[in-house]
Design an enzyme around this catalytic site. Sequence first.
Site, PDB file in Angstrom:
ATOM      1  N   ARG A  62      65.282  51.778  45.847  1.00 45.46           N
ATOM      2  CA  ARG A  62      65.965  51.238  44.678  1.00 45.46           C
ATOM      3  C   ARG A  62      65.035  50.651  43.635  1.00 45.46           C
ATOM      4  O   ARG A  62      65.175  50.907  42.442  1.00 45.46           O
ATOM      5  CB  ARG A  62      66.961  50.142  45.095  1.00 45.46           C
ATOM      6  N   THR A  63      64.107  49.813  44.072  1.00 45.38           N
ATOM      7  CA  THR A  63      63.289  49.095  43.091  1.00 45.38           C
ATOM      8  C   THR A  63      62.493  50.090  42.243  1.00 45.38           C
ATOM      9  O   THR A  63      62.509  50.030  41.011  1.00 45.38           O
ATOM     10  CB  THR A  63      62.356  48.103  43.808  1.00 45.38           C
ATOM     11  N   LYS A  91      40.645  54.829  51.067  1.00 43.34           N
ATOM     12  CA  LYS A  91      39.180  54.718  51.128  1.00 43.34           C
ATOM     13  C   LYS A  91      38.748  53.275  50.964  1.00 43.34           C
ATOM     14  O   LYS A  91      37.660  52.988  50.469  1.00 43.34           O
ATOM     15  CB  LYS A  91      38.563  55.572  50.023  1.00 43.34           C
ATOM     16  N   ARG A 113      54.519  46.673  44.420  1.00 43.30           N
ATOM     17  CA  ARG A 113      55.003  46.085  45.676  1.00 43.30           C
ATOM     18  C   ARG A 113      53.855  46.164  46.676  1.00 43.30           C
ATOM     19  O   ARG A 113      53.174  47.185  46.773  1.00 43.30           O
ATOM     20  CB  ARG A 113      56.208  46.857  46.189  1.00 43.30           C
ATOM     21  N   HIS A 141      60.689  38.385  45.297  1.00 43.08           N
ATOM     22  CA  HIS A 141      61.196  39.652  44.755  1.00 43.08           C
ATOM     23  C   HIS A 141      62.067  39.255  43.562  1.00 43.08           C
ATOM     24  O   HIS A 141      63.293  39.351  43.606  1.00 43.08           O
ATOM     25  CB  HIS A 141      62.008  40.362  45.839  1.00 43.08           C
TER      26      HIS A 141
HETATM   27  C1  NCD Z   1      64.435  44.769  49.760  1.00 47.55           C
HETATM   28  C2  NCD Z   1      62.955  44.534  49.782  1.00 47.55           C
HETATM   29  O1  NCD Z   1      62.141  45.456  49.814  1.00 47.55           O
HETATM   30  O2  NCD Z   1      62.584  43.368  49.724  1.00 47.55           O
HETATM   31  N1  NCD Z   1      64.816  45.996  49.242  1.00 47.55           N
HETATM   32  C3  NCD Z   1      65.061  46.093  47.903  1.00 47.55           C
HETATM   33  O3  NCD Z   1      64.199  45.919  47.062  1.00 47.55           O
HETATM   34  N2  NCD Z   1      66.333  46.352  47.542  1.00 47.55           N
HETATM   35  C4  NCD Z   1      65.082  44.423  51.024  1.00 47.55           C
HETATM   36  C5  NCD Z   1      64.704  45.103  52.294  1.00 47.55           C
HETATM   37  O4  NCD Z   1      63.836  45.964  52.354  1.00 47.55           O
HETATM   38  O5  NCD Z   1      65.299  44.720  53.286  1.00 47.55           O
END
Ligand code: NCD
Length: 504
Positions: A62-63, A91, A113, A141
């Site tokens: 999603r993100t 590497k 991320r 997040h």
């Molecule tokens: C979440 C995350 O990666 O923090 N996912 C997201 O961004 N919707 C939650 C998760 O992975 O459980």
Amino acid sequence: MSVSFHDRDIISITDFSREEILSLCAAGRRMWEREKTGQRNSLRDALKHRTLSYMFYEPSTRTRTSFNTGMRELGGRYDGFSGTEGTSVMKNETVRDTVTMMCANHNDVIVMRHPLDGSLQWAADVANIPVINGGDGKNEHPTQALLDVLTIYSLREERLDGLRVGFGGDLSHGRTVRSLSLALSHFDDITIRWAAEDFLGMPEELEELLASRGVKVAREKTVRDVMRQVDFYYMTRPQLERMPGVRQKDIVAMMKQYRIDREKIEGFDVRVLHPLPVNSEIAEIDYRVYFTPAQAFFAQAEFGIFLRKALLHEMLGHEGYRHYNGRLPMELAVGNNRLPRRIHGLKQSGMFIDKIHDGAVIDHLAQGTLRAVSYALDLENRGYSCTTATITEKPNPFIKTNLRELPERDLKHVALLSPEPTINYVKEGRIVEKFVYLLCGNANCISRTINEDVPPRFYSDVGTIRCRYCRRPYAVAHRKVTPEERAAYIASLPARIEPVAYPD
Ligand code: NCD
């Protein structure tokens, strides 16, 4: 006060004011309105020639895709990596170098991320373009929190004050509960109720932080006890990837009474949210709940597109761009984690074992760590002397060497094995510098990794020392540091996270 997101880094939800959160909710609502009235592409030239770089060191559906969708619908482009395979991270390239390359590639914004807490603050320090935190370890997040808030705002007739929300699943290893609860702490009369196994429960540190920000937090025995008293139930996935050594089987057993199924929501007027993904093995939300009016997590996911599209529009919808010049600010090389200690006139360096004329004494090592520290430093094989000693007058062992200045990596090695070592530099038989080397205590903080070369930095948040990267509080435990030395150190720290000035 006017709200502007032009070229701003989006690292922590605590950097937002209430006004800013509401302004993004309103902007997200406008994007929603456009979509629902057939005007999806009405802003198709807004970010023409803008490029987003996505850097996902951890899986994401999603993100990553919602930022890309936002960019696409605003006429911009995107490029990047999703998973480190196929990149030079394989590497051993550092975050610093990979982020710098994304700046060199004429991108306008980075969404990243990464599994380490604080890695996004570090990326923002390194980059000369704005950086958006798409999740750093179990830390934060912020755009998830913003889309969660936008969802609640939309489903609750644009009211956030007086909200009653339940949290379930894993409140301990995830970042979404942390960011959302901190986002809600900007509003009045917020009550959070939660029910979870101890192992997955809300960390005390977060509960205290929320309480200090005026949020009422209550633990309940059962999920139904929570359901009875809330308007929204925010379920989360047990973050197995952050529980080394724990088997999925054990978590399934642990979650048995905390899963959301039809019986748990029956009779309550509650909306179930979830950042997604749901783990199909654990099935923390039973599939039958998907088909009830309580299910609001798919709408929530679409609000992610409106929110991120609005955010990108606010951040990048202006003329001009940042020039890249291949240089890095000096600040990225040096930390501020050396707590200076007074040098006593009498106790000069040569007092024990052999005298040192020029070199270093690594003192106050924790008992039982001498062997590991000297092994890690490997001084003799590097061509330096190494005298290790434990003597009756001093309970803590120490090391003497003719290495005059310990490189940062050596200091980190020592501090990881034996927290808060005292380092004495000796010149011509006299101690010329004496300090305690502080290192963030959060085991998952990027400033503790050796290879990333992140200089440990702290700031003083109304007297509390906090790590610049993961923002966790730090308490000086060294028994020899005097209250004056501690106070002088705190006074020397910046009062906030100052942005790094990038050379033009
Ligand atoms: C979440 C995350 O990666 O923090 N996912 C997201 O961004 N919707 C939650 C998760 O992975 O459980």
